[in-house]
Scaffold this active site. Structure first.
Site, PDB file in Angstrom:
ATOM      1  N   ASP A 249       0.842  -1.191   0.000  1.00 20.09           N
ATOM      2  CA  ASP A 249       0.000   0.000   0.000  1.00 20.09           C
ATOM      3  C   ASP A 249       0.881   1.246   0.000  1.00 20.09           C
ATOM      4  O   ASP A 249       1.804   1.360   0.808  1.00 20.09           O
ATOM      5  CB  ASP A 249      -0.898  -0.040   1.255  1.00 20.09           C
ATOM      6  CG  ASP A 249      -1.956   1.038   1.233  1.00 20.09           C
ATOM      7  OD1 ASP A 249      -3.137   0.703   1.035  1.00 20.09           O
ATOM      8  OD2 ASP A 249      -1.596   2.225   1.434  1.00 20.09           O
ATOM      9  N   ILE A 250       0.599   2.148  -0.935  1.00 19.02           N
ATOM     10  CA  ILE A 250       1.394   3.377  -1.003  1.00 19.02           C
ATOM     11  C   ILE A 250       1.051   4.242   0.216  1.00 19.02           C
ATOM     12  O   ILE A 250      -0.128   4.392   0.557  1.00 19.02           O
ATOM     13  CB  ILE A 250       1.098   4.152  -2.308  1.00 19.02           C
ATOM     14  CG1 ILE A 250       1.363   3.233  -3.514  1.00 19.02           C
ATOM     15  CG2 ILE A 250       1.925   5.430  -2.391  1.00 19.02           C
ATOM     16  CD1 ILE A 250       0.973   3.835  -4.843  1.00 19.02           C
ATOM     17  N   ASN A 257      -2.383  12.558  -4.210  1.00 19.12           N
ATOM     18  CA  ASN A 257      -3.529  12.947  -5.036  1.00 19.12           C
ATOM     19  C   ASN A 257      -3.901  14.407  -4.803  1.00 19.12           C
ATOM     20  O   ASN A 257      -4.173  15.139  -5.752  1.00 19.12           O
ATOM     21  CB  ASN A 257      -4.735  12.075  -4.664  1.00 19.12           C
ATOM     22  CG  ASN A 257      -4.975  10.990  -5.706  1.00 19.12           C
ATOM     23  OD1 ASN A 257      -4.474  11.070  -6.810  1.00 19.12           O
ATOM     24  ND2 ASN A 257      -5.723   9.983  -5.328  1.00 19.12           N
ATOM     25  N   ASP A 266      -2.468   8.941 -10.741  1.00 20.16           N
ATOM     26  CA  ASP A 266      -2.519   7.790 -11.669  1.00 20.16           C
ATOM     27  C   ASP A 266      -1.121   7.463 -12.205  1.00 20.16           C
ATOM     28  O   ASP A 266      -0.742   6.299 -12.328  1.00 20.16           O
ATOM     29  CB  ASP A 266      -3.463   8.084 -12.840  1.00 20.16           C
ATOM     30  CG  ASP A 266      -4.925   7.986 -12.423  1.00 20.16           C
ATOM     31  OD1 ASP A 266      -5.180   7.602 -11.262  1.00 20.16           O
ATOM     32  OD2 ASP A 266      -5.799   8.277 -13.252  1.00 20.16           O
ATOM     33  N   GLU A 292      -5.053   2.411  -3.997  1.00 17.31           N
ATOM     34  CA  GLU A 292      -3.588   2.476  -4.088  1.00 17.31           C
ATOM     35  C   GLU A 292      -2.980   1.204  -3.516  1.00 17.31           C
ATOM     36  O   GLU A 292      -1.867   1.192  -3.013  1.00 17.31           O
ATOM     37  CB  GLU A 292      -3.072   3.743  -3.379  1.00 17.31           C
ATOM     38  CG  GLU A 292      -2.896   3.666  -1.880  1.00 17.31           C
ATOM     39  CD  GLU A 292      -4.181   3.578  -1.055  1.00 17.31           C
ATOM     40  OE1 GLU A 292      -5.232   3.173  -1.595  1.00 17.31           O
ATOM     41  OE2 GLU A 292      -4.120   3.873   0.141  1.00 17.31           O
TER      42      GLU A 292
HETATM   43  N1  LIG Z   1      -5.058   8.754  -8.584  1.00 19.31           N
HETATM   44  C1  LIG Z   1      -5.838   7.788  -8.096  1.00 19.31           C
HETATM   45  N2  LIG Z   1      -6.134   7.791  -6.796  1.00 19.31           N
HETATM   46  C2  LIG Z   1      -6.882   6.810  -6.288  1.00 19.31           C
HETATM   47  C3  LIG Z   1      -7.359   5.767  -7.101  1.00 19.31           C
HETATM   48  N3  LIG Z   1      -8.086   4.923  -6.303  1.00 19.31           N
HETATM   49  C4  LIG Z   1      -8.046   5.444  -5.045  1.00 19.31           C
HETATM   50  N4  LIG Z   1      -7.329   6.571  -5.024  1.00 19.31           N
HETATM   51  C5  LIG Z   1      -7.027   7.480  -3.888  1.00 19.31           C
HETATM   52  O1  LIG Z   1      -6.187   6.808  -2.970  1.00 19.31           O
HETATM   53  C6  LIG Z   1      -6.271   7.502  -1.704  1.00 19.31           C
HETATM   54  C7  LIG Z   1      -6.263   6.486  -0.592  1.00 19.31           C
HETATM   55  O2  LIG Z   1      -6.171   7.178   0.593  1.00 19.31           O
HETATM   56  P1  LIG Z   1      -6.276   6.517   2.020  1.00 19.31           P
HETATM   57  O3  LIG Z   1      -6.964   5.201   1.908  1.00 19.31           O
HETATM   58  O4  LIG Z   1      -6.884   7.540   2.928  1.00 19.31           O
HETATM   59  O5  LIG Z   1      -4.826   6.195   2.451  1.00 19.31           O
HETATM   60  P2  LIG Z   1      -3.444   6.969   2.322  1.00 19.31           P
HETATM   61  O6  LIG Z   1      -3.590   8.434   2.099  1.00 19.31           O
HETATM   62  O7  LIG Z   1      -2.640   6.233   1.285  1.00 19.31           O
HETATM   63  O8  LIG Z   1      -2.829   6.732   3.728  1.00 19.31           O
HETATM   64  P3  LIG Z   1      -2.175   5.435   4.334  1.00 19.31           P
HETATM   65  O9  LIG Z   1      -2.605   4.265   3.443  1.00 19.31           O
HETATM   66  O10 LIG Z   1      -2.720   5.323   5.699  1.00 19.31           O
HETATM   67  O11 LIG Z   1      -0.716   5.634   4.305  1.00 19.31           O
HETATM   68  C8  LIG Z   1      -7.539   8.354  -1.779  1.00 19.31           C
HETATM   69  O12 LIG Z   1      -7.163   9.698  -1.896  1.00 19.31           O
HETATM   70  C9  LIG Z   1      -8.210   7.873  -3.073  1.00 19.31           C
HETATM   71  O13 LIG Z   1      -8.936   8.913  -3.704  1.00 19.31           O
HETATM   72  C10 LIG Z   1      -7.027   5.789  -8.496  1.00 19.31           C
HETATM   73  O14 LIG Z   1      -7.380   4.905  -9.278  1.00 19.31           O
HETATM   74  N5  LIG Z   1      -6.251   6.804  -8.945  1.00 19.31           N
END
Ligand SMILES: Nc1nc2c(ncn2[C@@H]2O[C@H](COP(=O)(O)OP(=O)(O)OP(=O)(O)O)[C@@H](O)[C@H]2O)c(=O)[nH]1
Length: 381
Positions: A249-250, A257, A266, A292
């Site tokens: 997980d990123i 974003n 993306d 992500e």
């Molecule tokens: N660009 C893009 N963003 C996405 C996609 N699917 C999900 N996201 C974004 O991924 C983010 C996930 O955020 P969170 O689940 O809050 O987690 P995080 O900010 O990575 O924090 P931690 O996982 O706790 O480190 C959200 O901002 C979503 O909008 C996609 O296909 N493309």
């Protein structure tokens, strides 16, 4: 009187000879008709077999196995036009083993097939089969490994919707088998059925592929992993080896974003997919589970080796800044949770798969709560 008797006897002998000749001719024609009927029946059975093929390897396998035998040919090859190597790439991703089909050739353009016509022939006449003596310089490409010395060949266009999609290449050791003056209806009919079947299975396989991959990153999707995991668990149990699963997980992707916009996010996802792929073996499967989150299924890998790969992936994700198309650069990290399943479990494959995914998820949660940018192995305690 003597004269007439003599001529009567002579006439009777002549008639008897004529009769014998006619009978022999009829017997020959009957034999030919029976032989033609037999050939027709074999070809009808072949048509039914290929029309029933549901996958690309099934279809080409049938063609290479059956056609040389029923047509009494020493070599049958297929050349498919695959301009951007899409067909080949998708088939490879779906697990087609091209080494099993040495007579299946891909060409990047129709100019490599040897027909004097453009790709589309809407206003020109359809290209015709080219029949004649085998010439290594001209036909070497179509017959890269002729077992026996070919003498005559037929290069038959495979046509669909006014496009040449490839060629069916028939080779014989008999120099009179394919001559320029020979009628081509039969081979054209055969090629038209093969072309329809090829187009059908190729579009089916493409659809299958699209249904199993993530359109943003090109890696597999959840549906693929759910299916593959069950197969791999069953195989691992039969052959008694471990499989491992990791969640990647990123970290703080929401921030990425928010600052770079969805398009920038993306791009980051695509680059992360590439970096993960770079650390995997061909037998491993990488998928995006949505958002992500990526997962990797490692075959024949225990927890130690999976954690080792996970550490490499974590390092690769943060190794260098990611350059975006707008000129910006971004630095990111990722957290990884790893779990393993021994090949000796008793639970159903479905239950074992669910548990393996849940364990990796739990390990990921610990990696996140432990400060991110780290690998955590699942442990039952
Ligand atoms: N660009 C893009 N963003 C996405 C996609 N699917 C999900 N996201 C974004 O991924 C983010 C996930 O955020 P969170 O689940 O809050 O987690 P995080 O900010 O990575 O924090 P931690 O996982 O706790 O480190 C959200 O901002 C979503 O909008 C996609 O296909 N493309």
């Amino acid at each position: 009187m003597t004269q007439s008797l003599h001529s009567d006897a002579e006439r009777a002998a002549e008639l008897a000879a004529e009769n014998r000749a006619l009978r022999a001719r009829m017997a020959y024609m009957l034999e030919q008709a029976e032989r033609n009927h037999e050939i027709m029946m074999r070809h009808q059975a072949f048509d039914l077999e290929i029309v029933g093929a549901t996958s690309f390897p099934d279809l080409v396998g049938s063609i290479f196995r059956t056609l040389p035998a029923i047509s009494e040919l020493e070599s049958v090859t297929l050349a498919l036009v695959d301009e951007d190597a899409d067909i080949r790439t998708v088939m490879e991703k779906l697990g087609v083993d091209f080494a099993a089909f040495p007579d299946l050739l891909f060409v990047s353009g129709i100019d490599q097939l040897g027909f004097e016509v453009g790709a589309r022939f809407a206003h020109a006449s359809a290209p015709k089969p080219v029949l004649g003596m085998f010439d290594a310089a001209r036909h070497g490409r179509q017959f890269p490994q002729p077992g026996k010395r070919l003498q005559s060949v037929a290069i038959v266009p495979l046509l669909r919707n006014k496009r040449i999609i490839g060629s069916l290449n028939l080779g014989s050791v008999d120099p009179t088998r394919f001559t320029p003056s020979l009628g081509t209806d039969f081979v054209e009919h055969m090629a038209s059925i093969i072309a329809i079947c090829l187009e059908n299975v190729i579009s089916n396989e493409m659809l299958k592929y699209i249904g199993l991959t993530d359109s943003l990153t090109g890696v597999y999707n959840r549906r693929y992993i759910d299916r593959r995991l069950l197969e791999e668990i069953s195989r691992a149990r039969r052959q008694q080896y471990d499989i491992s699963f990791m969640y990647i997980d990123i970290d703080h992707f929401k921030r990425v974003n928010d600052t770079l916009g969805h398009g920038g996010g993306d791009e980051v996802l695509r680059e992360v997919a590439n970096r993960i792929k770079g650390e995997l073996r061909l037998s491993d499967a990488l998928a995006r589970f949505g958002g992500e989150e990526f997962v990797v299924l490692l075959i024949d890998a225990d927890l130690d080796s999976a954690a080792f790969v996970a550490e490499r992936i974590r390092a690769a994700i943060s190794a260098s800044m990611i350059a975006l198309s707008g000129g910006l650069q971004v630095s990111i990290t990722g957290s990884v949770g790893v779990a393993s399943l021994s090949g000796t479990g008793e639970a159903t494959a479905e239950a074992a798969a669910k548990e393996l995914i849940a364990h990796a998820d739990e390990a990921l949660y610990q990696a996140k709560s432990g400060g991110r940018n780290r690998v955590v192995r699942y442990s039952a305690e």
